[in-house]
Design an enzyme around this catalytic site. Structure first.
Site, PDB file in Angstrom:
ATOM      1  N   ARG A 175       0.822  -1.208   0.000  1.00  0.00           N
ATOM      2  CA  ARG A 175       0.000   0.000   0.000  1.00  0.00           C
ATOM      3  C   ARG A 175       0.862   1.268   0.000  1.00  0.00           C
ATOM      4  O   ARG A 175       1.899   1.330   0.670  1.00  0.00           O
ATOM      5  CB  ARG A 175      -0.951  -0.008   1.196  1.00  0.00           C
ATOM      6  CG  ARG A 175      -1.890  -1.191   1.158  1.00  0.00           C
ATOM      7  CD  ARG A 175      -2.848  -1.215   2.320  1.00  0.00           C
ATOM      8  NE  ARG A 175      -3.803  -0.106   2.256  1.00  0.00           N
ATOM      9  CZ  ARG A 175      -4.748   0.094   3.163  1.00  0.00           C
ATOM     10  NH1 ARG A 175      -4.856  -0.726   4.199  1.00  0.00           N
ATOM     11  NH2 ARG A 175      -5.590   1.112   3.037  1.00  0.00           N
ATOM     12  N   ASP A 190     -15.338   2.009   3.114  1.00  0.00           N
ATOM     13  CA  ASP A 190     -15.042   0.631   3.497  1.00  0.00           C
ATOM     14  C   ASP A 190     -16.224  -0.311   3.304  1.00  0.00           C
ATOM     15  O   ASP A 190     -16.071  -1.529   3.433  1.00  0.00           O
ATOM     16  CB  ASP A 190     -14.596   0.575   4.961  1.00  0.00           C
ATOM     17  CG  ASP A 190     -13.195   1.112   5.165  1.00  0.00           C
ATOM     18  OD1 ASP A 190     -12.373   0.981   4.238  1.00  0.00           O
ATOM     19  OD2 ASP A 190     -12.919   1.660   6.242  1.00  0.00           O
TER      20      ASP A 190
END
Length: 450
Positions: free
Chosen positions: A129, A327
């Site tokens: 990431r 999310d």
């Protein structure tokens, strides 16, 4: 192989209605921040309801490494004896943040304006990431970062010995970036200003104010402007962590698509910067109600009641709503497969750089289960097949992503044929009681290695 140990394949199958009370864990975002701000205050902060998933536990370990006393007293009950703003000690070892992008980015901000050096790493997913979105603004304070190509972990941060305040416009909606800059601004003399064009979850601002920071928020033509005065003495707090709306999404959505279900999910945080999924579900026609609405610890809270909703329709989700539900798009995609008509999700390119590429992962898994899915760089369209209409019968790859894993399992409770995921072990990072909680409601889950 899972970065969390041996893979745990798991299968979900239709087993009748889901009924009962689903007491989900504490809010992950608030739990991270409570530990970090407790460590930056002077004295003892008392926390109840802390999420004890691995992501949050890793943040607790990191605060210990920086010199705070972090004590576990019982289920969800923790005390943090802080070292004060600018009081972080230099860690003796590498700090492993596991799977948590939130944890590592907030911690980078918290230590970047202290004269210490620390090295960070994480699991295979976290090491992929990008961290440049945080380390770039932290460099403006005077911090230095050296990591792998592409700004990825492992990474060493040399904190600024004489930090200067900054004025920073967040280039993409990101509560993590905003929070990292605000936490760094705590130890910079003068005013640090963060500007966000689109509002993101505001737990950091609320909690900083609760700990006694001088923080102001205003709306201007530039956007939402947050001004923080540096070098306060933060005052320790007693924090009751509300239950996590992102975790609540799974029993809520499973109930909406599973015939005959009626599930109560108590004490869920409904901060408007986090509740976009529930607004979207109600717009689709979900039988989802808020009961006993109240305020706890400065956050709006309610009990959610979700009932089987056979009349849900696909909708166009407003792209400006994305920051409040980023999310939750994986589980929304599953719900969309059981609605009538197309559900269109745009403005969601942030999903490409989460624990996995969530657009690609959901599109591939849903297609394998027989759904019709289209995807682009920042959009996804799921063509619903109505109640019980998803064929299922596939094994879906989770890519070490807890939300992908739980989303496909929820789909398996309502699909025609069982749905299997290749690895359920990442679920422990955010929702360690997911399996037991869902089985307690009547869901049928099985592990192939039991």
């Amino acid at each position: 192989m899972s970065a969390h140990g041996e893979p745990i394949p798991m299968t979900a199958r239709r087993a009748g209605p889901l009924k009962g009370v689903a007491e989900v864990p504490g809010d992950k975002s608030i739990s991270h921040r409570a530990l970090i701000l407790g460590a930056l205050s002077v004295g003892e902060t008392r926390i109840t309801g802390l999420l004890e998933g691995q992501d949050v536990l890793d943040t607790g370990h990191a605060m210990r490494a920086f010199g705070a006393e972090v004590t576990h007293l019982g289920p969800g009950e923790w005390h943090v004896h802080g070292v004060g703003v600018g009081g972080f000690a230099e860690p003796e070892d590498v700090i492993d943040c596991g799977n948590s992008g939130t944890g590592v980015r907030l911690i980078l901000g918290a230590m970047a304006t202290s004269p210490v050096t620390a090295t960070f790493t994480g699991d295979a997913s976290l090491r992929k990431r990008p961290m440049g979105r945080v380390t770039d603004p932290l460099a403006l304070f005077g911090a230095q970062a050296v990591g792998r190509s592409g700004g990825r972990l492992p990474m060493t941060i040399v904190g600024a010995a004489d930090p200067v305040p900054v004025r920073y416009t967040v280039p993409v909606p990101s509560a993590q970036v905003k929070s990292a800059v605000l936490l760094a601004g705590l130890n910079a003399r003068g005013e640090t200003v963060v500007i966000e064009r689109e509002a993101t979850r505001d737990h950091t601002e609320r909690m900083l104010t609760g700990f006694g920071a001088d923080l102001r928020v205003g709306e201007t033509e530039e956007g939402r402007v947050i001004t923080l005065t540096g070098q306060p003495e933060l005052v320790p707090q007693t924090i009751a962590v509300p239950r996590d709306p992102s975790s609540a999404a799974f029993p809520v959505c499973a109930a909406l698509i599973t015939e005959g279900s009626d599930v109560l999910v108590p004490g869920i945080g409904l901060n408007p910067t986090r509740a976009g999924l529930f607004t979207t579900l109600r717009e689709m026609g979900a039988d989802l109600t808020y009961e006993n609405e109240r305020e706890e610890g400065g956050e709006p809270v309610a009990d959610l009641r979700a009932r089987f909703s056979p009349d849900m329709k696909g909708i166009e989700v407003p792209p400006e709503r994305a920051p409040s539900m980023i999310d939750e798009y994986p589980i929304l995609a599953v719900v969309a497969a059981f609605a009538e008509g197309a559900t269109t999700m745009r403005g969601v390119k942030e999903l490409r750089v989460k624990e996995s590429d969530r657009i690609a992962a959901m599109a591939a898994g849903l297609a394998a289960c027989g759904a019709k899915v289209e995807e682009g760089e920042d959009w996804m369209i799921v063509e619903g097949q109505g109640p019980g209409g998803l064929p299922g019968g596939a094994t879906c790859a989770t890519h070490l992503d807890h939300r992908i894993a739980m989303s496909f399992l929820c789909g398996g409770f309502a699909s025609k044929n069982p749905v299997t995921i290749d690895d359920a072990s990442p679920i422990s990072t955010s929702f360690p009681i997911f399996e037991a909680l869902m089985e307690g409601l009547g869901a049928h889950l099985s592990r192939s290695n039991r």
